[in-house]
Write a protein that holds these residues in place. Sequence first.
Motif, short mmCIF file in Angstrom:
data_model
loop_
_atom_site.label_atom_id
_atom_site.label_comp_id
_atom_site.label_asym_id
_atom_site.label_seq_id
_atom_site.Cartn_x
_atom_site.Cartn_y
_atom_site.Cartn_z
N GLU A 1 0.82 -1.20 0.00
CA GLU A 1 0.00 0.00 0.00
C GLU A 1 0.86 1.26 0.00
OE1 GLU A 1 -2.99 2.82 0.11
OE2 GLU A 1 -2.92 0.76 -0.62
N TYR A 2 1.99 1.22 0.69
CA TYR A 2 2.91 2.36 0.69
C TYR A 2 3.44 2.62 -0.72
CZ TYR A 2 6.91 5.23 2.21
OH TYR A 2 7.82 6.24 2.39
N TYR A 3 3.80 1.56 -1.43
CA TYR A 3 4.25 1.70 -2.81
C TYR A 3 3.12 2.22 -3.69
CZ TYR A 3 8.88 -0.54 -2.53
OH TYR A 3 10.20 -0.83 -2.27
N ARG A 4 1.94 1.63 -3.54
CA ARG A 4 0.80 2.02 -4.38
C ARG A 4 0.44 3.49 -4.18
NH1 ARG A 4 -3.80 3.74 -4.60
NH2 ARG A 4 -3.83 3.98 -2.32
N ALA A 5 0.32 3.90 -2.90
CA ALA A 5 -0.08 5.27 -2.59
C ALA A 5 0.97 6.28 -3.05
CB ALA A 5 -0.34 5.40 -1.09
N THR A 6 2.24 5.93 -2.90
CA THR A 6 3.31 6.83 -3.34
C THR A 6 3.27 7.03 -4.85
OG1 THR A 6 4.74 6.21 -1.48
CG2 THR A 6 5.81 7.16 -3.41
N PHE A 59 10.22 8.11 -3.22
CA PHE A 59 9.56 8.18 -1.90
C PHE A 59 9.92 9.49 -1.20
CE2 PHE A 59 9.77 3.62 -2.78
CZ PHE A 59 8.48 3.23 -2.46
N ARG A 60 11.18 9.91 -1.31
CA ARG A 60 11.59 11.18 -0.69
C ARG A 60 10.86 12.36 -1.32
NH1 ARG A 60 16.77 8.77 -0.81
NH2 ARG A 60 17.32 9.91 -2.71
N TRP A 61 10.72 12.33 -2.64
CA TRP A 61 10.06 13.41 -3.36
C TRP A 61 8.61 13.57 -2.90
CZ3 TRP A 61 11.12 17.26 -6.78
CH2 TRP A 61 10.06 17.77 -7.54
N VAL A 62 7.90 12.48 -2.79
CA VAL A 62 6.50 12.54 -2.35
C VAL A 62 6.41 12.95 -0.88
CG1 VAL A 62 4.40 11.18 -2.01
CG2 VAL A 62 5.74 10.89 -4.10
N TYR A 63 7.28 12.39 -0.03
CA TYR A 63 7.31 12.76 1.39
C TYR A 63 7.56 14.26 1.56
CZ TYR A 63 9.48 13.45 5.99
OH TYR A 63 9.83 13.93 7.23
N ASN A 64 8.39 14.83 0.70
CA ASN A 64 8.73 16.26 0.77
C ASN A 64 7.69 17.16 0.12
OD1 ASN A 64 11.18 15.89 2.12
ND2 ASN A 64 12.34 15.63 0.22
N ASP A 65 6.50 16.64 -0.11
CA ASP A 65 5.47 17.41 -0.82
C ASP A 65 5.96 17.84 -2.19
OD1 ASP A 65 3.55 17.23 1.21
OD2 ASP A 65 4.38 18.97 2.26
#
Length: 233
Positions: A63-68, A188-194
């Motif tokens: 789910e983490y992969y899918r949502a990202t 993942f970093r890009w999405v986490y960083n908005d």
Amino acid sequence: RRGSHAAKHVGTAMGGGQRFPQNLAHSIRNLAVFAGLFGLKSLQRISGWTNLLFMVFAPDLHEYYRATYAALCDWDRLQSRAKHIKRNFPERFSVFTTATYNFGPVTITLPHIDFGNLAWGWCAITALGNFDPDRGGHLVLWDLKLIIRFPPGSTILLPSVILRHSNLKIGPNERRFSFTQFTPAGIFRWVYNDFRTDKDVNSSKNTTPQEHERRKRDRESRWREGIKMYRRW
């Protein structure tokens, strides 16, 4: 390089100085070849089966992969520039952003770790070709001291950042290829960083001291929170 065989990465990547995630560049001829490969029913079945295994054995991580990936695609659609994100497979077949075709014709990988991937993440490896799996082509997980029989058509999901892996040689008249899927940690970093790079966030005057402190706490707990995603059910 993972070995002396020919290989091509396809899909969305982030890292190496990129300002934002985008699909890897290829010639028009190669893009046509990749489109044909991804359109093969056999490869779609392999990827769909891999996706199902991922969902069953690590539902939180899946789910983490899918949502990202979904968040990345949503962000890309909102940009005024030309769109840069194109999935290799429809979402129902894969949550990975990137794939590697190891064309061989004798794909023998050297011992390695995939340090550009998510630290606690999984990558999918599928063996293909025509070789005797009792005599060669075995998957070696060096840190676990395991040698695993890995015949053509087999797929394994493993944390490729923390497990050093390779495969054994095959016979002189045999052929071995492989197909791998993964998502680079930079996405993942890009999405986490908005939807910004670490550099942009850290240098921005709009990033408050409280935000810097929260990011520090997140970094300290990221591994611990990440491996919690290994729960099965």
